[in-house]
Design an enzyme around this catalytic site. Structure first.
Site, PDB file in Angstrom:
ATOM      1  N   THR A  74       0.838  -1.206   0.000  1.00  0.00           N
ATOM      2  CA  THR A  74       0.000   0.000   0.000  1.00  0.00           C
ATOM      3  C   THR A  74       0.872   1.256   0.000  1.00  0.00           C
ATOM      4  OG1 THR A  74      -0.086   0.107   2.422  1.00  0.00           O
ATOM      5  CG2 THR A  74      -1.798  -1.194   1.317  1.00  0.00           C
ATOM      6  N   ASP A  75       0.233   2.402  -0.301  1.00  0.00           N
ATOM      7  CA  ASP A  75       0.953   3.679  -0.211  1.00  0.00           C
ATOM      8  C   ASP A  75       0.108   4.673   0.576  1.00  0.00           C
ATOM      9  OD1 ASP A  75      -0.979   4.861  -1.870  1.00  0.00           O
ATOM     10  OD2 ASP A  75       0.241   4.676  -3.669  1.00  0.00           O
ATOM     11  N   LYS A  76       0.605   5.890   0.713  1.00  0.00           N
ATOM     12  CA  LYS A  76      -0.050   6.871   1.588  1.00  0.00           C
ATOM     13  C   LYS A  76      -1.427   7.311   1.087  1.00  0.00           C
ATOM     14  CE  LYS A  76       1.494  11.275   1.862  1.00  0.00           C
ATOM     15  NZ  LYS A  76       0.612  12.238   1.140  1.00  0.00           N
ATOM     16  N   MET A  77      -1.811   6.926  -0.162  1.00  0.00           N
ATOM     17  CA  MET A  77      -3.171   7.199  -0.651  1.00  0.00           C
ATOM     18  C   MET A  77      -4.146   6.164  -0.061  1.00  0.00           C
ATOM     19  SD  MET A  77      -3.938   8.248  -4.641  1.00  0.00           S
ATOM     20  CE  MET A  77      -2.599   9.364  -5.099  1.00  0.00           C
ATOM     21  N   GLY A  78      -3.572   5.155   0.659  1.00  0.00           N
ATOM     22  CA  GLY A  78      -4.408   4.136   1.306  1.00  0.00           C
ATOM     23  C   GLY A  78      -4.752   2.965   0.409  1.00  0.00           C
TER      24      GLY A  78
END
Lengths: 134, 134, 134, 134
Positions: free
Chosen positions: C13-17
């Protein structure tokens, strides 16, 4: 001691909004590569001569998180040098704030992955970079 | 104890022909997630209720490498349970051969990332999975 | 057609969720590996015989995001088979919802990375899996 | 046009001895981030104002591989600018040799992930960087 700068990409973040913890082992590797380059004997050259530094143990202590677009610095030193094994130690900082510390331990192995005594010429390059109390 | 199986993709290998060492922290995470699912309280559910288990320290010991297409098993247990902190321990095996061992330590934090005493209902779910001498 | 199931780890995952977009190329690779296994000639075996399938082009179309702990399915087929080149096509789904489609194109190369006509025995294994209108 | 330099770490290589193909999407992201910084409106700032550029399609064409310790350059331009969507195009080079080309397409979305017309002030920053025939 080597200082290596790196800009955190989106790819390295996770849904908690911070850098996913395994990425620091990659940052440690980048720091280690740059310390070897500074020493005057790149890891790439070392592999081409049939020597490898596989990782036999690694530790990370996470004090504060890095975020997307942070400009971090990886400080790398040699904390221990034995007959066969080198330990590199790392401090990851952002704007002088300490984020993560850790170390990785590497035996020298030859093309057949047999542990091998570190040759005297490599040893002499590494010695000036030993800082036992990083 | 939870056992989680995983097939090594090409993506996880490096030019030494083996799994790049940082990937084991991802395998540990996969094992931890499956142990939580087995316990009956998924980590996904825990985050939706405003609790997180960030990593504060991690250690890996590499005994033998995994290769592309190996079918590995991650054995996960809880090795320590304190008021605020849980330590998960891991053994990665392939065909019963031990490849990597390690642990990760996690404080429970709330939505504001403040360390928080582990609630009694979660504690009771975790206790049966403590194996101090993994 | 091969169907391969995978549980999304936090690592992807990344910080955009949501899942960081490059990971779908890894999921495509996992699907491709499983299609080859289903065919009865694993990619691992193929490499041991001195043949490789490097990627010369790849495309992804993102329709909807996958999230942490989603249980996704990668559907893989062969969409084109030429003298030297195979194109694999992919559909990534979650609970029958289409998330991502794409393809990857691979010439067969030999141990010296020279493009090579696909041998008749491999060709005959691949032909039944061609689905031109995935 | 933005030029971004990056040293290939061991982490990005695979058992074929070259960079694993999905990593180029990360290099594209690094290039895109630096083009935005050059423009004077960082992507980090943009997200803090509630706008996002999710990826809806991506393509990579692999001409030659990058290797460990290669010092690559990512050249990034804007190849198309529509009401809602921006397409970034990329050339990855090493010592002026072209390795990989590709593009990524991004709609502007707001905090609720609804596609949104690109505001005039952002549009004016992007226009000078359009190079339709990269």
């Amino acid at each position: 001691m080597n200082k290596f700068d790196y800009r955190i990409p989106y790819a390295d973040t996770d849904k908690m909004g911070v850098v996913y913890h395994s990425n620091y082992l990659k940052y440690f590797e980048m720091g280690r590569t740059e310390l070897m380059r500074q020493i005057g004997y790149t890891y790439d050259e070392m592999e081409k001569q049939g020597f490898y530094f596989p990782v036999v143990s690694a530790q990370c202590n996470y004090h504060a998180p890095a975020h997307y677009d942070d400009f971090i610095t990886v400080e790398t030193t040699i904390s221990e040098l034995k007959h066969v094994t080198v330990t590199f130690s790392y401090k990851v900082k952002c704007n002088d704030k300490l984020l993560v510390t850790g170390f990785t331990k590497h035996p020298l192995v030859n093309y057949a992955f047999k542990p091998t005594r570190i040759p005297q010429n490599i040893r002499e390059l590494l010695i000036p970079h030993i800082e036992s109390n990083l």
